[in-house]
Motif scaffolding. Structure first.
Motif, PDB file in Angstrom:
ATOM      1  N   SER A 152       3.927  -2.048   4.812  1.00  0.00           N
ATOM      2  CA  SER A 152       4.265  -0.925   3.943  1.00  0.00           C
ATOM      3  C   SER A 152       5.034   0.146   4.706  1.00  0.00           C
ATOM      4  O   SER A 152       6.016   0.709   4.195  1.00  0.00           O
ATOM      5  CB  SER A 152       2.989  -0.334   3.340  1.00  0.00           C
ATOM      6  N   ASP A 200      -0.830   0.230   6.628  1.00  0.00           N
ATOM      7  CA  ASP A 200      -0.355  -1.146   6.689  1.00  0.00           C
ATOM      8  C   ASP A 200       1.052  -1.177   7.283  1.00  0.00           C
ATOM      9  O   ASP A 200       1.950  -0.451   6.837  1.00  0.00           O
ATOM     10  CB  ASP A 200      -0.350  -1.744   5.285  1.00  0.00           C
ATOM     11  N   ASP A 257      -9.646   1.627   9.601  1.00  0.00           N
ATOM     12  CA  ASP A 257      -8.797   0.437   9.711  1.00  0.00           C
ATOM     13  C   ASP A 257      -7.660   0.627  10.711  1.00  0.00           C
ATOM     14  O   ASP A 257      -6.766  -0.227  10.795  1.00  0.00           O
ATOM     15  CB  ASP A 257      -8.205   0.078   8.338  1.00  0.00           C
ATOM     16  N   THR A 269      -2.169  -2.752  11.445  1.00  0.00           N
ATOM     17  CA  THR A 269      -2.102  -1.356  11.015  1.00  0.00           C
ATOM     18  C   THR A 269      -1.707  -0.474  12.197  1.00  0.00           C
ATOM     19  O   THR A 269      -1.801  -0.884  13.356  1.00  0.00           O
ATOM     20  CB  THR A 269      -3.453  -0.880  10.450  1.00  0.00           C
ATOM     21  N   ARG A 278      -5.902  -8.486   4.836  1.00  0.00           N
ATOM     22  CA  ARG A 278      -5.311  -7.452   3.986  1.00  0.00           C
ATOM     23  C   ARG A 278      -4.076  -6.843   4.634  1.00  0.00           C
ATOM     24  O   ARG A 278      -3.218  -6.286   3.945  1.00  0.00           O
ATOM     25  CB  ARG A 278      -6.334  -6.351   3.704  1.00  0.00           C
ATOM     26  N   TYR A 279      -3.986  -6.929   5.952  1.00  0.00           N
ATOM     27  CA  TYR A 279      -2.869  -6.343   6.697  1.00  0.00           C
ATOM     28  C   TYR A 279      -2.252  -7.430   7.575  1.00  0.00           C
ATOM     29  O   TYR A 279      -2.596  -7.554   8.763  1.00  0.00           O
ATOM     30  CB  TYR A 279      -3.352  -5.179   7.557  1.00  0.00           C
ATOM     31  N   TYR A 316       0.840  -1.193   0.000  1.00  0.00           N
ATOM     32  CA  TYR A 316       0.000   0.000   0.000  1.00  0.00           C
ATOM     33  C   TYR A 316       0.880   1.250   0.000  1.00  0.00           C
ATOM     34  O   TYR A 316       1.974   1.251   0.588  1.00  0.00           O
ATOM     35  CB  TYR A 316      -0.922   0.028   1.228  1.00  0.00           C
TER      36      TYR A 316
END
Length: 322
Positions: free
Chosen positions: A104, A101, A76, A95, A90-91, A64
């Protein structure tokens, strides 16, 4: 023919360069063979390569975009790692407080940490090698003055020098301008605090090299001193610099992380690993441990990999251990 003659058989002809000399050292010391027999060095090199690629191409590697405000989803924020209750696939590592993320954020943090570390080490090498060559070759009062300056430098801890330079830059440029040049201020701080070890190592090696026949022949035909120092002697003393530089890189990364953690390094707008740990430290007691632990683990693995690689180079390039 002596080893020094082989290093530079013709004083009229410049040496083949630092990297050519290092390649000769690789083959002479069977470095590749030793490397193939060292599992720790192989694993450390692979990890370093992975970190370097991630830092060099964060926009490609990171899942991301961290700096795209439009991509941030505050709903999130504070999601735990995917294997915990409430996590999101997704993470995978969760986060942070802004919904970024963690993978990232760590990748972009690696870019800044490695940039500052490599820049600081490069500056320290430039200063230290130059001082060491001059002190070892000229000798006399010049050597005494330069080495006394180095001794005075050693009385100040590296972090104290970094704090002093950071304070001077804030006073000179102002707080807002300082944030824009914070990375370069850290590079200067790391470079000025770490040049002494290079100077001492290069000085000792230069004092040996200046007595070699190829240096005497170069002097006899009138080769300039700067050419003798940087084209003939320097390639023959760079092996120790490579080992010191590898270990110093780990120290530089830790120093950057320390300064950023206490608020004297990279600003939160451009997070390094130290900044990410500082941000996550505020949420440790509230249960969001991953915001600090994940960047800390990345820093630990990075520094450990660099140290393992430095230890391997030190042992492999030291003829006394053969």
């Amino acid at each position: 023919m002596s080893e020094a003659d082989n290093a530079s058989p013709n004083p009229n002809k410049p040496s083949s360069g630092v990297w050519a000399q290092l390649r000769a050292s690789v083959y002479k010391n069977d470095l590749l063979y030793e490397f193939s027999r060292s599992p720790s060095a192989i694993v450390a090199s692979l990890l370093m390569l992975l970190f370097a690629l991630a830092a060099a191409f964060p926009d490609v590697v990171a899942p991301y975009p961290v700096f795209d405000l439009a991509a941030l989803r505050l709903e999130d924020a504070f999601l735990p790692p995917a294997w915990l209750s409430g996590g999101d696939l997704r993470y995978p590592l969760g986060t942070d407080d802004q919904g970024r993320d963690m993978i990232s954020a760590i990748i972009y943090g690696l870019r800044i940490s490695l940039f500052v570390g490599l820049g600081g080490v490069a500056l320290a090498i430039c200063i230290g090698v130059s001082v060491g060559l001059i002190a070892g070759y000229v000798g006399g009062i010049t050597d005494s003055i330069l080495m006394r300056v180095a001794d005075i430098q050693l009385t100040f801890p590296a972090i104290l020098i970094a704090v002093m330079i950071d304070g001077i830059s804030r006073a000179a440029f102002g707080a807002s301008a300082h944030e824009e040049i914070a990375a370069f201020v850290l590079i200067v701080a790391i470079g000025l605090s770490g040049w002494v070890q290079y100077a001492r190592a290069v000085r000792g090696a230069t004092m040996v090299e200046r007595r070699q026949d190829y240096v005497a022949a170069a002097r006899l035909i009138g080769v300039r001193t700067s050419t003798i120092l940087f084209s003939h002697i320097m390639p023959n003393v760079m092996t120790s610099v490579l080992v010191i530089g590898t270990i110093h890189l780990a120290i530089a990364v830790i120093l950057e992380a320390t300064l950023s953690f206490v608020g004297l390094g990279i600003p939160p707008t451009e997070p390094s690993l130290g900044t990410l740990i500082r941000i996550g430290n505020s949420y440790l007691l509230s249960g969001e441990w991953w915001i600090a632990i994940m960047p800390g683990a990345a820093l630990l693995i990075l520094v450990l990999s660099i140290n393992l690689l430095g230890d391997f180079l030190r042992d492999a390039l030291n003829p006394r251990l053969k």
